[in-house]
Design an enzyme around this catalytic site. Structure first.
Site, PDB file in Angstrom:
ATOM      1  CB  THR A  25      -0.908  -0.026   1.246  1.00  0.00           C
ATOM      2  OG1 THR A  25      -1.809  -1.112   1.100  1.00  0.00           O
ATOM      3  CG2 THR A  25      -1.698   1.262   1.393  1.00  0.00           C
ATOM      4  CD  GLN A  97      -3.721  -7.723  -2.137  1.00  0.00           C
ATOM      5  OE1 GLN A  97      -3.587  -6.566  -1.774  1.00  0.00           O
ATOM      6  NE2 GLN A  97      -3.309  -8.751  -1.416  1.00  0.00           N
ATOM      7  CG  HIS A 178      -6.123  -8.528   0.358  1.00  0.00           C
ATOM      8  ND1 HIS A 178      -5.730  -9.376   1.365  1.00  0.00           N
ATOM      9  CD2 HIS A 178      -5.522  -7.339   0.609  1.00  0.00           C
ATOM     10  CE1 HIS A 178      -4.931  -8.713   2.191  1.00  0.00           C
ATOM     11  NE2 HIS A 178      -4.798  -7.481   1.755  1.00  0.00           N
ATOM     12  CG  ASN A 181      -2.504  -8.938   5.623  1.00  0.00           C
ATOM     13  OD1 ASN A 181      -2.046  -9.868   6.289  1.00  0.00           O
ATOM     14  ND2 ASN A 181      -1.848  -8.391   4.613  1.00  0.00           N
ATOM     15  CE1 TYR A 183      -7.408  -3.895   5.624  1.00  0.00           C
ATOM     16  CE2 TYR A 183      -5.745  -5.424   4.806  1.00  0.00           C
ATOM     17  CZ  TYR A 183      -6.081  -4.216   5.403  1.00  0.00           C
ATOM     18  OH  TYR A 183      -5.100  -3.336   5.800  1.00  0.00           O
ATOM     19  CG  ASN A 238      -6.078  -4.481   9.888  1.00  0.00           C
ATOM     20  OD1 ASN A 238      -5.839  -3.376  10.371  1.00  0.00           O
ATOM     21  ND2 ASN A 238      -5.781  -4.804   8.637  1.00  0.00           N
ATOM     22  N   GLY A 325       8.368  -7.892   0.131  1.00  0.00           N
ATOM     23  CA  GLY A 325       7.626  -6.651   0.321  1.00  0.00           C
ATOM     24  C   GLY A 325       8.553  -5.467   0.463  1.00  0.00           C
TER      25      GLY A 325
HETATM   26  C1  PHB Z   1      -2.133  -1.296   4.831  1.00  0.00           C
HETATM   27  O1  PHB Z   1      -2.499  -0.386   4.089  1.00  0.00           O
HETATM   28  O2  PHB Z   1      -1.650  -1.065   5.947  1.00  0.00           O
HETATM   29  C2  PHB Z   1      -2.271  -2.668   4.375  1.00  0.00           C
HETATM   30  C3  PHB Z   1      -2.964  -2.914   3.222  1.00  0.00           C
HETATM   31  C4  PHB Z   1      -3.113  -4.199   2.787  1.00  0.00           C
HETATM   32  C5  PHB Z   1      -2.557  -5.223   3.493  1.00  0.00           C
HETATM   33  C6  PHB Z   1      -1.855  -4.982   4.643  1.00  0.00           C
HETATM   34  C7  PHB Z   1      -1.715  -3.694   5.094  1.00  0.00           C
HETATM   35  O3  PHB Z   1      -2.713  -6.460   3.092  1.00  0.00           O
END
Ligand code: PHB
Length: 368
Positions: A25, A97, A178, A181, A183, A238, A325
């Protein structure tokens, strides 16, 4: 002996090597539209075997952070078209993604200032980013509302439509769902965030239903050979937890094995943090074995905290692809640097989120 630099296949995609740019991101897309500098950023990194874009909202409701891109408006798709063109000109491959943040959002980012949506009305103890006067500001996420059963087919449709837009209009080589994490899809999977009593909550089968319906709809839209998925069995990111992740993810992976996916992308441990979490043990080898035993032929992509030595070991041990990453933020030519064992540029955290060229397109390649 397999190496990071072997050519490889992920479903329909022929890849130049086993090195993948993980989704990152960057919050540089005002109005959810990728700008002119996104083409440069992704183009600079095209020597990766595969680029996975930053998480990209499938709908306005799916947006949870300021200035992240989308895939649901024509200007957004035009912006992405220039990105895919730049990457293809350099011989690279790029997938986008597909992201719905669920409860990790803020009323100020939602259509008509409404509540973010979630499996259940449980607020995540986590923060999101708003950009105020150009300055990124972390704020608590808003209290969500539970999606009704009647709304769920619309969410599935939104993912399929975004996938079609991505491949047919924006020129992506494929998509990554996705599912990680914390979401929306991860929120449905895990019982810390899903307390539904309909067909989408309760048993493992029910909690996995949305993710599997979406994956089937996306593979119907663009083909399994162009579809990957990202999962994070034990990440606390999260505010996520599940009381028994091993059987949950083994069920999910066995179902995914039947869908002829291009790849499965697994975050090992805490996203962007420790690879081992003391009170959250997980057997990733068993997960992979369950996938292969159930007939899964997709590439097995591993992620989280890999350096060259660990990546080489993972490939020697049978991983097909390794996603990097943070090293990709600072090293546009990461493949070449790994090939010649050159030192890596250090990423600057202050410029991860928001801004323009600084910390985005100005990291030097080796020959500069
Ligand atoms: C973030 O923006 O912090 C973020 C976005 C997507 C992810 C993990 C973190 O999979």
């Amino acid at each position: 002996m397999p190496t990071l630099f072997d050519t490889n296949k992920a479903g329909d995609l022929a890849l130049a090597n086993r090195i993948v740019m993980a989704p990152l991101t960057r919050n540089r897309s005002p109005n959810a539209i990728p700008t002119d500098i996104a083409q440069i950023y992704y183009g600079q990194r095209a020597s990766a075997g595969l680029l996975i874009t930053e998480a990209t909202a499938v709908s306005h409701q799916g947006q949870g952070y300021a200035d992240v891109p989308g895939l649901y408006g024509s200007e957004q798709l035009d912006g992405w078209k220039k990105v895919t063109h730049a990457v293809h000109e350099k011989g690279g491959k790029i997938v986008v993604q597909l992201w719905h943040v669920g409860r990790v959002s803020h009323t100020r980012l939602q259509p008509d200032g409404g509540k973010p949506v979630a499996p259940s009305a449980i607020t995540a103890k986590t923060k999101t980013v708003l950009i105020e006067d150009g300055v990124p500001t972390f704020v608590e996420t808003s209290e969500p509302r539970a999606l009704t059963s009647e709304e769920i087919p619309g969410i599935v449709h939104t993912f399929a439509a975004a996938a079609r837009n991505a491949v047919e209009t924006a020129g992506f080589d494929g998509v990554e769902i996705h599912g990680a994490n914390g979401y929306l899809l991860d929120q449905f999977l895990k019982n810390g965030s899903n307390q539904r009593i309909d067909d989408y909550g309760g048993s493992i089968q029910n909690r996995a239903r949305l993710l599997l319906e979406i994956t089937r709809a996306v593979t119907d839209a663009v083909g399994g050979g162009r579809t990957g998925i990202r999962l994070s069995p034990v990440t606390p990111a999260n505010d996520m937890h599940d009381t028994d992740p091993q059987p949950l993810f083994e069920y999910v992976i066995k179902q995914l094995a039947t869908l002829n996916l291009a790849y499965v992308h697994i975050i090992e441990g805490a996203t962007g943090g420790p690879r081992e979490i003391d009170d959250r043990p997980f057997d990733y080898a068993a997960l992979k074995a369950a996938y292969r035993k159930a007939g899964g032929k997709g590439a097995w992509m591993v992620n989280n905290g890999y350096d060259q030595a660990l990546a080489e070991k993972a490939v020697a041990d049978g991983a097909d692809l390794v996603a990097f990453g943070k090293p990709y933020i600072a090293n546009p030519d990461l493949v070449e640097r790994l090939r010649v064992s050159a030192p890596l540029n250090i990423p600057d955290k202050a410029t991860f989120y928001g801004g323009r060229e600084k910390g985005y397109t100005d990291y030097p390649a080796l020959s500069n």
